[in-house]
Motif scaffolding. Structure first.
Motif, PDB file in Angstrom:
ATOM      1  N   ASN A   1      74.320 122.878  40.567  1.00  0.00           N
ATOM      2  CA  ASN A   1      75.624 123.052  41.228  1.00  0.00           C
ATOM      3  C   ASN A   1      76.260 124.393  40.876  1.00  0.00           C
ATOM      4  O   ASN A   1      76.911 125.020  41.721  1.00  0.00           O
ATOM      5  CB  ASN A   1      76.563 121.894  40.865  1.00  0.00           C
ATOM      6  CG  ASN A   1      76.259 120.650  41.679  1.00  0.00           C
ATOM      7  OD1 ASN A   1      75.625 120.735  42.731  1.00  0.00           O
ATOM      8  ND2 ASN A   1      76.703 119.503  41.206  1.00  0.00           N
TER       9      ASN A   1
ATOM     10  N   LYS B   1      68.583 114.570  39.013  1.00  0.00           N
ATOM     11  CA  LYS B   1      68.260 113.163  38.695  1.00  0.00           C
ATOM     12  C   LYS B   1      66.863 112.765  39.176  1.00  0.00           C
ATOM     13  O   LYS B   1      65.888 113.101  38.548  1.00  0.00           O
ATOM     14  CB  LYS B   1      69.337 112.247  39.285  1.00  0.00           C
ATOM     15  CG  LYS B   1      70.708 112.434  38.612  1.00  0.00           C
ATOM     16  CD  LYS B   1      71.698 111.432  39.107  1.00  0.00           C
ATOM     17  CE  LYS B   1      73.067 111.595  38.479  1.00  0.00           C
ATOM     18  NZ  LYS B   1      73.190 111.094  37.114  1.00  0.00           N
TER      19      LYS B   1
ATOM     20  N   ILE C   1      72.702 115.228  44.175  1.00  0.00           N
ATOM     21  CA  ILE C   1      72.072 114.986  42.872  1.00  0.00           C
ATOM     22  C   ILE C   1      71.878 113.496  42.627  1.00  0.00           C
ATOM     23  O   ILE C   1      70.863 113.075  42.082  1.00  0.00           O
ATOM     24  CB  ILE C   1      72.907 115.701  41.788  1.00  0.00           C
ATOM     25  CG1 ILE C   1      72.580 117.195  41.863  1.00  0.00           C
ATOM     26  CG2 ILE C   1      72.647 115.141  40.393  1.00  0.00           C
ATOM     27  CD1 ILE C   1      73.591 118.108  41.287  1.00  0.00           C
ATOM     28  N   GLN C   2      72.836 112.694  43.088  1.00  0.00           N
ATOM     29  CA  GLN C   2      72.688 111.248  42.934  1.00  0.00           C
ATOM     30  C   GLN C   2      72.139 110.597  44.215  1.00  0.00           C
ATOM     31  O   GLN C   2      71.377 109.649  44.158  1.00  0.00           O
ATOM     32  CB  GLN C   2      74.036 110.630  42.567  1.00  0.00           C
ATOM     33  CG  GLN C   2      73.931 109.211  42.091  1.00  0.00           C
ATOM     34  CD  GLN C   2      75.082 108.773  41.198  1.00  0.00           C
ATOM     35  OE1 GLN C   2      75.465 107.630  41.231  1.00  0.00           O
ATOM     36  NE2 GLN C   2      75.639 109.655  40.407  1.00  0.00           N
TER      37      GLN C   2
ATOM     38  N   ASP D   1      76.177 117.923  47.532  1.00  0.00           N
ATOM     39  CA  ASP D   1      75.666 117.632  46.193  1.00  0.00           C
ATOM     40  C   ASP D   1      74.942 116.292  46.296  1.00  0.00           C
ATOM     41  O   ASP D   1      75.563 115.238  46.293  1.00  0.00           O
ATOM     42  CB  ASP D   1      76.853 117.571  45.211  1.00  0.00           C
ATOM     43  CG  ASP D   1      76.436 117.111  43.817  1.00  0.00           C
ATOM     44  OD1 ASP D   1      75.308 116.608  43.666  1.00  0.00           O
ATOM     45  OD2 ASP D   1      77.261 117.235  42.888  1.00  0.00           O
TER      46      ASP D   1
ATOM     47  N   GLU E   1      79.980 115.318  47.383  1.00  0.00           N
ATOM     48  CA  GLU E   1      78.931 114.310  47.213  1.00  0.00           C
ATOM     49  C   GLU E   1      79.036 113.386  48.434  1.00  0.00           C
ATOM     50  O   GLU E   1      80.121 112.871  48.714  1.00  0.00           O
ATOM     51  CB  GLU E   1      79.203 113.414  46.002  1.00  0.00           C
ATOM     52  CG  GLU E   1      79.377 114.068  44.675  1.00  0.00           C
ATOM     53  CD  GLU E   1      80.067 113.078  43.714  1.00  0.00           C
ATOM     54  OE1 GLU E   1      81.292 113.204  43.494  1.00  0.00           O
ATOM     55  OE2 GLU E   1      79.400 112.182  43.209  1.00  0.00           O
TER      56      GLU E   1
ATOM     57  N   PHE F   1      82.531 114.451  41.504  1.00  0.00           N
ATOM     58  CA  PHE F   1      81.927 114.788  40.203  1.00  0.00           C
ATOM     59  C   PHE F   1      80.734 115.708  40.439  1.00  0.00           C
ATOM     60  O   PHE F   1      79.809 115.355  41.176  1.00  0.00           O
ATOM     61  CB  PHE F   1      81.464 113.522  39.470  1.00  0.00           C
ATOM     62  CG  PHE F   1      80.853 113.820  38.131  1.00  0.00           C
ATOM     63  CD1 PHE F   1      81.659 114.096  37.035  1.00  0.00           C
ATOM     64  CD2 PHE F   1      79.475 113.870  37.968  1.00  0.00           C
ATOM     65  CE1 PHE F   1      81.096 114.400  35.792  1.00  0.00           C
ATOM     66  CE2 PHE F   1      78.906 114.181  36.739  1.00  0.00           C
ATOM     67  CZ  PHE F   1      79.728 114.437  35.648  1.00  0.00           C
ATOM     68  N   HIS F   2      80.771 116.873  39.793  1.00  0.00           N
ATOM     69  CA  HIS F   2      79.691 117.843  40.016  1.00  0.00           C
ATOM     70  C   HIS F   2      79.035 118.323  38.733  1.00  0.00           C
ATOM     71  O   HIS F   2      78.195 119.218  38.782  1.00  0.00           O
ATOM     72  CB  HIS F   2      80.223 119.030  40.825  1.00  0.00           C
ATOM     73  CG  HIS F   2      80.735 118.637  42.177  1.00  0.00           C
ATOM     74  ND1 HIS F   2      79.913 118.161  43.176  1.00  0.00           N
ATOM     75  CD2 HIS F   2      81.994 118.601  42.688  1.00  0.00           C
ATOM     76  CE1 HIS F   2      80.635 117.865  44.260  1.00  0.00           C
ATOM     77  NE2 HIS F   2      81.892 118.117  43.983  1.00  0.00           N
ATOM     78  N   GLY F   3      79.430 117.771  37.563  1.00  0.00           N
ATOM     79  CA  GLY F   3      78.766 118.167  36.333  1.00  0.00           C
ATOM     80  C   GLY F   3      79.738 118.514  35.235  1.00  0.00           C
ATOM     81  O   GLY F   3      80.961 118.379  35.395  1.00  0.00           O
TER      82      GLY F   3
ATOM     83  N   SER G   1      69.146 120.958  35.264  1.00  0.00           N
ATOM     84  CA  SER G   1      70.108 119.850  35.280  1.00  0.00           C
ATOM     85  C   SER G   1      70.902 119.948  36.577  1.00  0.00           C
ATOM     86  O   SER G   1      70.953 121.011  37.216  1.00  0.00           O
ATOM     87  CB  SER G   1      71.068 119.936  34.095  1.00  0.00           C
ATOM     88  OG  SER G   1      71.949 121.022  34.277  1.00  0.00           O
ATOM     89  N   GLY G   2      71.538 118.836  36.914  1.00  0.00           N
ATOM     90  CA  GLY G   2      72.358 118.821  38.118  1.00  0.00           C
ATOM     91  C   GLY G   2      73.491 119.828  38.034  1.00  0.00           C
ATOM     92  O   GLY G   2      73.779 120.541  39.007  1.00  0.00           O
ATOM     93  N   ALA G   3      74.130 119.876  36.878  1.00  0.00           N
ATOM     94  CA  ALA G   3      75.256 120.807  36.723  1.00  0.00           C
ATOM     95  C   ALA G   3      74.786 122.243  36.944  1.00  0.00           C
ATOM     96  O   ALA G   3      75.475 123.048  37.587  1.00  0.00           O
ATOM     97  CB  ALA G   3      75.867 120.655  35.334  1.00  0.00           C
TER      98      ALA G   3
HETATM   99  C1  LIG Z   1      76.795 113.943  42.112  1.00  0.00           C
HETATM  100  C2  LIG Z   1      76.461 114.554  40.792  1.00  0.00           C
HETATM  101  N1  LIG Z   1      76.476 115.884  40.649  1.00  0.00           N
HETATM  102  C3  LIG Z   1      76.162 116.479  39.484  1.00  0.00           C
HETATM  103  C4  LIG Z   1      75.824 115.735  38.369  1.00  0.00           C
HETATM  104  C5  LIG Z   1      75.485 116.429  37.085  1.00  0.00           C
HETATM  105  O1  LIG Z   1      74.127 116.316  36.829  1.00  0.00           O
HETATM  106  P1  LIG Z   1      73.584 116.559  35.337  1.00  0.00           P
HETATM  107  O2  LIG Z   1      74.149 115.461  34.492  1.00  0.00           O
HETATM  108  O3  LIG Z   1      72.086 116.505  35.476  1.00  0.00           O
HETATM  109  O4  LIG Z   1      74.067 117.894  34.919  1.00  0.00           O
HETATM  110  C6  LIG Z   1      75.798 114.342  38.467  1.00  0.00           C
HETATM  111  C7  LIG Z   1      75.484 113.527  37.280  1.00  0.00           C
HETATM  112  O5  LIG Z   1      75.860 112.368  37.158  1.00  0.00           O
HETATM  113  C8  LIG Z   1      76.126 113.729  39.699  1.00  0.00           C
HETATM  114  O6  LIG Z   1      76.130 112.399  39.846  1.00  0.00           O
END
Ligand SMILES: Cc1ncc(COP(=O)(O)O)c(C=O)c1O
Length: 398
Positions: free
Chosen positions: A106, A248, A221-222, A219, A186, A134-136, A101-103
């Protein structure tokens, strides 16, 4: 629909959801169990970068599932090696750790930075993050986030995440001290409502972090995996960060994420990092199919073109309905509604078979599949136009 049809109450009630059950997806469309079709401009929150159930990902998963689902993270497997090699070749990084997962990716980035601080910077551990970031949703990534709604939750927070202001380099400089090891951001703050860091700010951050011997963590992730028209967003600014996280889009819909680091920053030792499902063959086979498709130059050009078309169409809507501007990049865009009507519009769009997201009360966020067609964009714009027209009429009546 009620509990008699579907056992809704068996799931923890962690968010407000319409009582609709989705059963099938194809490209930009989803179908519920009554046969109703929805045009999807959320795509699992920018997850399905190739749309719903793309054949190349479905085929890769099916083939891998019949061959080897997982050996063990204690052994190598071919898809994870191939995917790591592809990511390293296409980025400025040298090594990869896969997560689910993204979290989790991170968390890995935070641990890697702290490890770097322990090894090379006299125990420095603070990571400067940003208001609105936002990082999770793990404890450390919630603490690293600058989301206002997180502030009262799950105290005490994990310490060591002072917050600077996006696009304000002096606010970053003011937080640097002997405990600082990294800056993490981000490139476009998605959850906060699609607020981009400027390319100039990213370049200034790179200079500032170099000057102080700090790691720069992006980050993505998005924003990664073609979302903003380049494979990775940092390429727009022409910088080379030390650490990047992906999530993602990289799995095309399956739970896959990645932590990438340069040789200098890649300092985990045995026992520092790991996890049962990390880098398992099944998810990595999906990731490999996604990376091969998304990194094709023609694919990225056409995603960037689709982003420009969506942006100009949203601008047109904004002018027509007297709304605010459009912000973001590529296929991660937001429309400023000027009024807190996001939730109402999302609910009306849902009724009309259109899936939209409102990350903030006064904004809509658009994150369609990267292979969304002009026809699908026009269909969404027409649907939104009709809803805004009705809302405008309602406002005039009220
Ligand atoms: C920039 C960013 N980092 C981290 C996350 C967390 O990812 P996850 O929901 O897969 O844990 C998200 C999720 O929306 C995100 O947009």
């Amino acid at each position: 629909m009620t509990n008699a049809t579907h056992p809704f109450d068996a799931l923890m009630d962690i968010t407000a959801r319409p009582r609709t059950v989705f059963v099938r997806g194809e490209g930009s469309f989803l179908w519920d169990d009554t046969g109703k079709r929805y045009l999807d401009f959320i795509q699992g929150w920018a997850v399905n970068c190739l749309g719903h159930s793309p054949p190349c990902v479905a085929d890769a998963i099916a083939a891998q599932a019949k061959t080897l689902i997982t050996a063990s993270p204690a052994y190598y497997n071919a898809p994870s090696l191939m995917l790591a090699k592809a990511l390293v070749e296409k980025s400025c990084f040298d090594q990869v750790f896969f997560a689910n997962s993204g979290a989790e990716a991170n968390e890995g980035a935070i641990k890697l930075a702290r490890k770097y601080g322990a090894l090379h910077k006299d125990g420095a551990f603070e990571i400067i993050t940003f208001e609105g970031g936002f990082h999770g949703r793990t404890l450390a990534t919630m603490s690293a986030s600058g989301k206002k709604a997180f502030e009262p939750l799950f105290e005490p927070k994990v310490k060591g995440f002072p917050k600077a202001r996006l696009n304000d380099i002096e606010s970053v400089r003011a937080l640097i001290n002997r405990n600082t090891v990294a800056v993490m951001l981000e490139p476009i703050q998605g959850e906060a409502g699609v607020w981009p860091a400027t390319d100039q700010f990213l370049r200034e951050l790179r200079l500032l972090t170099r000057e102080h011997g700090l790691l720069l963590i992006v980050d993505e992730i998005q924003t990664g995996m073609g979302r903003t028209g380049k494979l990775f967003h940092y390429e727009h600014a022409g910088i080379a960060p030390d650490i990047m996280t992906l999530g993602k889009g990289i799995g095309g819909g399956v739970p896959l994420a990645a932590l990438l680091a340069t040789e200098k920053a890649s300092c985990f030792e045995h026992g520092d990092q790991g996890g049962t499902f990390n880098g398992n063959s099944l998810m990595c086979a999906a990731g490999l199919a996604v990376v091969e498709e998304v990194s094709r130059p023609e694919f990225l050009t056409s995603a960037a073109d689709a982003g420009l078309f969506l942006e100009s169409e949203l601008q047109r809507l904004a002018t027509r309905h007297g709304l605010g501007g459009v912000r973001g990049r590529g296929l991660l865009l937001a429309l400023d509604l000027k009024l807190p009507i996001g939730a109402t519009i999302v609910a009306q769009a849902f009724q009309a078979g259109l899936l939209l997201n409102s990350p903030q009360p006064d904004a809509l966020r658009f994150m369609p599949a990267l292979n969304v067609t002009r026809g699908e964009i026009s269909q969404m714009i027409d649907g939104l136009d009709a809803i805004l027209t009705k809302a405008g009429a309602a406002r005039r009546v009220a």
